[in-house]
Design a protein around this motif. Structure first.
Motif, mmCIF file in Angstrom:
data_model
loop_
_atom_site.group_PDB
_atom_site.id
_atom_site.type_symbol
_atom_site.label_atom_id
_atom_site.label_comp_id
_atom_site.label_asym_id
_atom_site.label_seq_id
_atom_site.Cartn_x
_atom_site.Cartn_y
_atom_site.Cartn_z
ATOM 1 N N GLU A 194 0.830 -1.209 0.000
ATOM 2 C CA GLU A 194 0.000 0.000 0.000
ATOM 3 C C GLU A 194 0.864 1.259 0.000
ATOM 4 O O GLU A 194 0.506 2.265 -0.633
ATOM 5 N N ALA A 195 2.009 1.191 0.682
ATOM 6 C CA ALA A 195 2.916 2.330 0.699
ATOM 7 C C ALA A 195 3.459 2.613 -0.705
ATOM 8 O O ALA A 195 3.587 3.774 -1.116
ATOM 9 N N PHE A 196 3.765 1.592 -1.449
ATOM 10 C CA PHE A 196 4.227 1.779 -2.828
ATOM 11 C C PHE A 196 3.130 2.404 -3.696
ATOM 12 O O PHE A 196 3.420 3.188 -4.617
ATOM 13 N N GLN A 197 1.897 2.057 -3.415
ATOM 14 C CA GLN A 197 0.815 2.630 -4.208
ATOM 15 C C GLN A 197 0.721 4.145 -4.023
ATOM 16 O O GLN A 197 0.309 4.863 -4.932
ATOM 17 N N LYS A 198 1.122 4.620 -2.865
ATOM 18 C CA LYS A 198 1.113 6.070 -2.628
ATOM 19 C C LYS A 198 2.135 6.776 -3.510
ATOM 20 O O LYS A 198 2.010 7.971 -3.790
ATOM 21 N N VAL A 199 3.159 6.030 -3.938
ATOM 22 C CA VAL A 199 4.157 6.589 -4.850
ATOM 23 C C VAL A 199 3.611 6.652 -6.272
ATOM 24 O O VAL A 199 4.098 7.434 -7.096
ATOM 25 N N GLY A 200 2.606 5.840 -6.571
ATOM 26 C CA GLY A 200 1.998 5.862 -7.891
ATOM 27 C C GLY A 200 1.869 4.528 -8.576
ATOM 28 O O GLY A 200 1.355 4.446 -9.700
ATOM 29 N N ILE A 201 2.323 3.436 -7.935
ATOM 30 C CA ILE A 201 2.149 2.101 -8.514
ATOM 31 C C ILE A 201 0.667 1.746 -8.473
ATOM 32 O O ILE A 201 0.017 1.881 -7.432
ATOM 33 N N PHE A 202 0.144 1.289 -9.605
ATOM 34 C CA PHE A 202 -1.292 1.040 -9.697
ATOM 35 C C PHE A 202 -1.686 -0.251 -8.983
ATOM 36 O O PHE A 202 -2.577 -0.283 -8.147
ATOM 37 N N THR A 203 -1.034 -1.343 -9.346
ATOM 38 C CA THR A 203 -1.262 -2.620 -8.667
ATOM 39 C C THR A 203 -0.084 -3.538 -8.969
ATOM 40 O O THR A 203 0.965 -3.073 -9.405
ATOM 41 N N TYR A 204 -0.274 -4.882 -8.792
ATOM 42 C CA TYR A 204 0.884 -5.772 -8.765
ATOM 43 C C TYR A 204 0.687 -7.067 -9.546
ATOM 44 O O TYR A 204 -0.435 -7.548 -9.730
ATOM 45 N N LYS A 205 1.833 -7.607 -9.951
ATOM 46 C CA LYS A 205 1.921 -8.983 -10.413
ATOM 47 C C LYS A 205 2.503 -9.793 -9.258
ATOM 48 O O LYS A 205 3.652 -9.599 -8.871
ATOM 49 N N PHE A 206 1.709 -10.689 -8.693
ATOM 50 C CA PHE A 206 2.142 -11.518 -7.573
ATOM 51 C C PHE A 206 2.728 -12.812 -8.121
ATOM 52 O O PHE A 206 2.030 -13.619 -8.726
ATOM 53 N N ASP A 207 4.021 -13.011 -7.900
ATOM 54 C CA ASP A 207 4.699 -14.196 -8.414
ATOM 55 C C ASP A 207 4.858 -15.232 -7.302
ATOM 56 O O ASP A 207 4.745 -14.914 -6.104
ATOM 57 N N ALA A 208 5.165 -16.468 -7.705
ATOM 58 C CA ALA A 208 5.369 -17.591 -6.772
ATOM 59 C C ALA A 208 4.105 -17.817 -5.933
ATOM 60 O O ALA A 208 2.997 -17.604 -6.400
ATOM 61 N N GLY A 209 4.279 -18.293 -4.700
ATOM 62 C CA GLY A 209 3.136 -18.611 -3.845
ATOM 63 C C GLY A 209 2.835 -20.093 -3.739
ATOM 64 O O GLY A 209 1.890 -20.493 -3.051
ATOM 65 N N GLU A 210 3.649 -20.922 -4.398
ATOM 66 C CA GLU A 210 3.415 -22.371 -4.342
ATOM 67 C C GLU A 210 3.958 -22.976 -3.046
ATOM 68 O O GLU A 210 4.920 -22.476 -2.460
ATOM 69 N N VAL A 211 3.349 -24.083 -2.654
ATOM 70 C CA VAL A 211 3.820 -24.843 -1.497
ATOM 71 C C VAL A 211 5.253 -25.324 -1.726
ATOM 72 O O VAL A 211 6.023 -25.481 -0.770
ATOM 73 N N TYR A 212 5.624 -25.521 -2.975
ATOM 74 C CA TYR A 212 6.983 -25.987 -3.281
ATOM 75 C C TYR A 212 8.048 -25.086 -2.657
ATOM 76 O O TYR A 212 9.107 -25.569 -2.226
ATOM 77 N N TYR A 213 7.776 -23.782 -2.597
ATOM 78 C CA TYR A 213 8.776 -22.835 -2.099
ATOM 79 C C TYR A 213 8.624 -22.574 -0.595
ATOM 80 O O TYR A 213 8.759 -21.441 -0.128
ATOM 81 N N LEU A 214 8.326 -23.630 0.144
ATOM 82 C CA LEU A 214 8.265 -23.560 1.599
ATOM 83 C C LEU A 214 9.249 -24.580 2.173
ATOM 84 O O LEU A 214 9.602 -25.554 1.497
ATOM 85 N N PRO A 215 9.694 -24.388 3.416
ATOM 86 C CA PRO A 215 10.664 -25.331 3.997
ATOM 87 C C PRO A 215 10.102 -26.749 4.084
ATOM 88 O O PRO A 215 8.888 -26.942 4.201
ATOM 89 N N GLU A 216 10.969 -27.723 4.023
ATOM 90 C CA GLU A 216 10.534 -29.105 4.200
ATOM 91 C C GLU A 216 9.969 -29.283 5.601
ATOM 92 O O GLU A 216 10.545 -28.825 6.582
ATOM 93 N N GLY A 217 8.834 -29.952 5.697
ATOM 94 C CA GLY A 217 8.196 -30.121 6.999
ATOM 95 C C GLY A 217 7.682 -28.806 7.571
ATOM 96 O O GLY A 217 7.704 -28.595 8.780
ATOM 97 N N PHE A 218 7.189 -27.927 6.723
ATOM 98 C CA PHE A 218 6.799 -26.581 7.159
ATOM 99 C C PHE A 218 5.562 -26.595 8.056
ATOM 100 O O PHE A 218 4.723 -27.487 7.991
ATOM 101 N N LYS A 219 5.505 -25.555 8.872
ATOM 102 C CA LYS A 219 4.344 -25.313 9.720
ATOM 103 C C LYS A 219 3.836 -23.910 9.439
ATOM 104 O O LYS A 219 4.612 -22.970 9.335
ATOM 105 N N LEU A 220 2.522 -23.783 9.319
ATOM 106 C CA LEU A 220 1.904 -22.479 9.114
ATOM 107 C C LEU A 220 1.296 -21.988 10.415
ATOM 108 O O LEU A 220 0.977 -22.771 11.312
ATOM 109 N N ALA A 221 1.146 -20.672 10.511
ATOM 110 C CA ALA A 221 0.561 -20.092 11.718
ATOM 111 C C ALA A 221 -0.874 -20.558 11.905
ATOM 112 O O ALA A 221 -1.343 -20.742 13.031
#
Length: 665
Positions: free
Chosen positions: A372-399
Motif C-alpha cells: 500500500e505504501a508503494f501505491q502512494k508513490v503511484g504504482i497502480f497494482t501488482y503482479k504476484f509471483d510464486a506462492g506455491e507450497v513448493y517454495y516452503l521449507p521441508e516439513g513446514f508449519k503455518l501459523a
C-alpha cells in the motif's frame, strides 16, 4: 452381517471380495476401480441396503462404506475408507482409459494436454506426488482443484481434507492415495478415529440421455467449486499488458521503462498497463526502490500518466537472507517455520530467503502495508509471483490453516485486495476473486512447454472455475533465449506471429518482446496490428460473455465439445469457443499453413466471408497472416440450412477452394 459376495448399489457393483468396483454408465460403458490396494486381505463381511454398502476387512482392521445419495439431477457414490490411525496409507486406483473415454481436469502439468492423456510428448501422465500446489517445473504436477471430468458423463471429486497423493500412468490408471507421512501434510491437523482416511465421490447424471456433457459439468461444478463473482478490470480486455520481463530481464532500469513505453505508444500499439518485472527494489525482501536503477520514480510515474498508462510492478513472497528485513528480529515470526518451529530459509530462483507466512494475520497485514505504501508513490497494482507450497521449507508449519494449500489460498486472497487488474499464479478455492491467474511460464518454442500447451492450459483452468486466466507472455518468456536469437533481434518471427494469433481471442493479451524486435519486423508489425484490429471488433462480445459467465457460472473459453457432441471433438486441443458464437481455430504448429476445422451445428461465417452450415468438417488454408475464426450467425440450425448442406455436398468438391467443406460430422 452378510457374506462377502458381489453386491450392487444403484449403478455400482462391488466385486472380488471388496477389491473391485464397477460403476455402470450409459449404454455398455463402465468405470472400473481397483480398491483397497494397500492391503491384500479380503472383505470378511459385506452388508447392503438401498443407501449404502459396508464392507468389513477385519484382518486389516479396515472398513469401506460406499453410500449413495440422489437428487433430481445427479447420483453421488461416496467411497469412505476407515482405518486405524496408525495406518500408513490407503490406495485406490481409477481406470481412466476404458474404451473411448477421455478425461479432463486434475492437476496442472508442465506439458498440459487436453484431454489429459492426449499429449504429443513422449511421456504421458505424471509420477507419484502429493496433490498440493507445486511449481510444475520442479515437481510432476501441481494440485489446484481435486476434480476430474470424464467424457462419459462421470465426475471424480476428492475432499480437501484427504492427504491426497496421485499418479497417472501412461495407460490411464489414476492412483488415489491417502498418506500423511513423508509429505507436506505431515504436520497439519490429522483425522480423528471416526473420520475416513481416504474418501472420494463419483457423480453421474440421473438421466444420461437428456444430460449433455457441458450441462453435467456445469451442474457438478456449481456443487463442488466456485466461479468468478465479478469481472476483472475490463481495460485489460480492451488493451494488452506490456511487461518488461522477457525484453529486459532483471537489468531493467528507469530509462528502459521510459523508452519501452515511448516505443509502444509511438508505433501505435494499444496499452492497458506497463508491468515492471524483476528487479526494481534493492534486496529481495526490502521494500525500497533501487534508486541506482530508478533515480526518479515519481518522474517515471508522471511520464507514464502523461501517456495515460498505468504502472504495475512485480512482487513475491520472499525475504532473502541478505536483506535488512531478514536481519530484523521483530520480523522473524512473520516467516514460515520448519519442523522444529523456527523460521527456515528456502531456495528460490533468486537466491535463499524466508517465505512470508500469509496465514499469520500480522505477517499478512505487514506485507499488505508495504505494498500500500508503494501505491502512494503511484504504482497502480501488482503482479504476484510464486506462492506455491513448493517454495516452503521441508516439513513446514503455518501459523494457521488445515491444509498445505491454505498458504497459496491466503496469498491469492491478499492479491485480490489490490484491485481487479492484479496478476497472480496460484489459487485453491479462490475462483470467485476478480483477478487474473497466470497459467504458466512458457518457453519461447513450439513444443516442450511452448505454444502448443497454451490452449490446453486455458481450457484446463477454465474447467476448474478459473475463468480469468492469463496465458502468459506472447512469444514466450525468453528464458531459453540463447536458442532463438538475442534480445535485440529475435529470429523466431513465425512463432511470435502464431502466438499472437493463438492468444488473439482469449481474454487478455500480454506482450514483452515487441513486434519490431523480430527479423522482418515490418511484416511482423503489420500482421500483429491486423490481429489486434480483428480482436477489437469482438471486444464488446468478449466483455458481454465475461458478464454472462459471472451470472451463469459458465466459462467464457470453452472446448469444442461444449458445442459439438462427437468423438473427434473430445480430443481437439487446437480450437476453442468464446461463448457460444465465436469459434477460433489458430495454428500452433511450426511450418503449418493448412488445417482441418470442425464446426458445430449452425450457420458460421468465417473471417474470409464464407458461410458454412454445420455440423461439418472443413479444410482451409492458413497463411501466416491469417487466424481462422468463425461467427455463428444463428442460435439454432434451420431446416433451410439442412437442405442447403445436402445440396452443396453434391456439387462442392474437397479442396476446390479456400475453406472448402470435406465432410459432415
Amino acid at each position: 452381517m452378510g457374506d462377502p459376495k458381489d453386491v450392487e448399489l444403484g449403478r455400482l457393483q462391488l466385486l472380488n471380495h471388496g477389491h473391485h468396483a464397477v460403476l455402470k454408465l450409459d449404454n455398455s460403458d463402465s468405470l472400473n476401480l481397483y480398491i483397497g490396494e494397500s492391503f491384500t486381505q479380503h472383505a470378511q463381511n459385506v452388508t447392503v441396503d438401498e443407501n449404502a454398502i459396508v464392507a468389513s476387512f477385519d484382518d486389516a482392521k479396515t472398513k469401506l462404506v460406499i453410500s449413495l445419495r440422489k437428487d433430481d439431477n445427479f447420483e453421488f457414490y461416496n467411497f469412505a475408507w476407515f482405518t486405524p490411525l496408525e495406518a500408513h496409507y490407503l490406495k485406490d486406483t481409477v481406470y481412466l482409459g476404458e474404451g473411448e473415454a477421455h478425461w479432463f481436469g486434475g492437476p496442472q502439468l508442465l506439458q498440459q494436454a487436453w484431454p489429459i492423456l492426449n499429449t504429443r510428448e513422449e511421456k504421458k501422465g505424471y509420477d507419484f506426488c502429493p496433490y498440493v500446489i507445486e511449481d510444475p517445473y520442479m515437481k510432476p504436477s501441481s494440485g489446484f482443484e481435486r476434480y476430474w471430468l470424464g467424457s462419459q458423463k462421470v465426475a471424480l471429486i476428492v475432499p480437501s481434507g484427504v492427504p491426497l497423493w496421485t499418479q497417472l500412468s501412461p495407460n490411464g490408471y489414476l492412483a488415489l492415495q491417502a498418506q500423511y507421512a513423508d509429505s507436506p501434510y505431515a504436520l497439519f491437523p490429522q483425522r480423528h478415529s471416526d473420520e475416513p482416511y481416504l474418501s472420494y465421490t463419483l457423480a453421474v447424471p440421473v438421466n444420461f440421455k437428456s444430460t449433455s456433457l457441458p450441462d453435467f459439468h456445469v451442474g457438478i461444478s456449481k456443487i463442488y467449486f466456485d466461479h468468478p463473482h465479478a469481472v476483472f478490470d475490463e481495460k485489460l480486455i480492451e488493451k494488452p499488458i506490456w511487461t518488461t520481463w522477457a525484453r529486459y530481464g532483471k537489468a531493467v532500469t528507469q530509462a528502459d521503462v521510459t523508452k519501452y513505453a515511448d516505443e509502444i505508444v509511438s508505433r501505435g500499439f494499444p496499452v492497458s498497463q506497463i508491468e515492471l518485472d524483476d528487479k526494481w527494489t534493492t534486496e529481495y525482501g526490502d521494500f525500497e526502490i533501487d534508486t541506482n536503477k530508478f533515480p526518479d520514480f515519481p518522474a517515471l510515474i508522471a511520464h507514464l500518466k502523461s501517456k495515460d498508462l498505468r504502472l504495475t510492478t512485480w512482487v513475491h513472497p520472499f525475504v532473502n537472507v541478505e536483506s535488512e528485513s531478514a536481519k530484523n528480529p521483530k520480523l522473524q515470526d512473520f516467516f514460515v517455520k520448519g519442523s522444529h518451529g523456527k523460521p527456515e530459509t528456502v531456495h528460490w530462483w533468486n537466491g535463499d530467503g524466508y517465505a512470508i507466512d500469509f496465514t499469520n494475520p500480522k505477517a499478512y497485514n505487514w506485507y499488505k502495508s508495504k505494498l500500500e505504501a508503494f501505491q502512494k508513490v503511484g504504482i497502480f497494482t501488482y503482479k504476484f509471483d510464486a506462492g506455491e507450497v513448493y517454495y516452503l521449507p521441508e516439513g513446514f508449519k503455518l501459523a494457521s490453516g488445515k491444509h498445505p494449500n491454505d498458504y497459496s489460498r491466503d496469498y491469492a486472497r491478499l492479491a485480490a485486495e489490490f484491485g481487479t487488474a492484479v496478476e497472480n499464479r496460484v489459487g485453491n478455492g479462490t475462483q470467485a476473486a476478480p483477478i487474473l491467474i497466470r497459467t504458466l511460464d512458457r518457453a519461447s518454442q513450439w513444443t516442450d512447454t511452448g505454444l502448443q500447451t497454451l490452449i490446453p492450459s486455458v481450457l484446463q483452468f477454465s474447467l476448474l472455475g478459473y475463468y480469468w486466466n492469463l496465458p502468459d507472455i506472447i512469444g514466450g518468456n525468453g528464458f531459453n533465449i540463447s536458442q532463438v536469437g538475442d534480445r535485440s533481434i529475435r529470429t523466431d518471427s513465425e512463432l511470435f506471429i502464431r502466438w499472437v494469433q493463438v492468444n488473439a481471442f482469449l481474454l487478455v493479451l500480454q506482450f514483452s518482446f515487441c513486434p519490431w524486435d523480430y527479423q522482418e519486423s515490418d511484416k511482423v508489425v503489420e500482421i500483429t496490428k491486423s490481429v489486434l484490429k480483428q480482436r477489437d471488433a469482438f471486444v464488446p462480445y468478449i466483455k458481454s460473455q465475461c458478464h454472462a459467465a459471472v451470472a451463469n457460472g459458465v466459462p467464457v473459453i470453452r472446448p469444442l465439445w461444449w458445442a459439438l457432441s462427437s468423438k473427434e471433438a473430445l480430443t481437439v486441443d487446437d480450437q476453442f469457443l468464446v461463448g457460444d458464437r465465436l469459434l477460433v481455430a489458430p495454428i500452433a504448429h511450426e511450418n503449418t499453413y493448412h488445417r482441418r476445422v470442425l464446426l458445430p451445428e449452425g450457420s458460421w461465417k468465417d473471417d474470409l466471408g464464407n458461410v458454412h452450415i454445420g455440423p461439418i468438417t472443413i479444410e482451409t488454408d492458413v497463411p501466416l497472416e491469417r487466424i481462422p475464426h468463425y461467427w455463428r450467425q444463428d442460435r439454432k440450425r434451420s431446416w433451410i440450412g439442412s437442405i442447403w448442406n445436402m445440396i452443396r455436398s453434391l456439387f462442392v468438391k474437397p479442396n476446390s477452394r479456400k475453406g472448402s467443406e470435406v465432410s459432415t460430422i
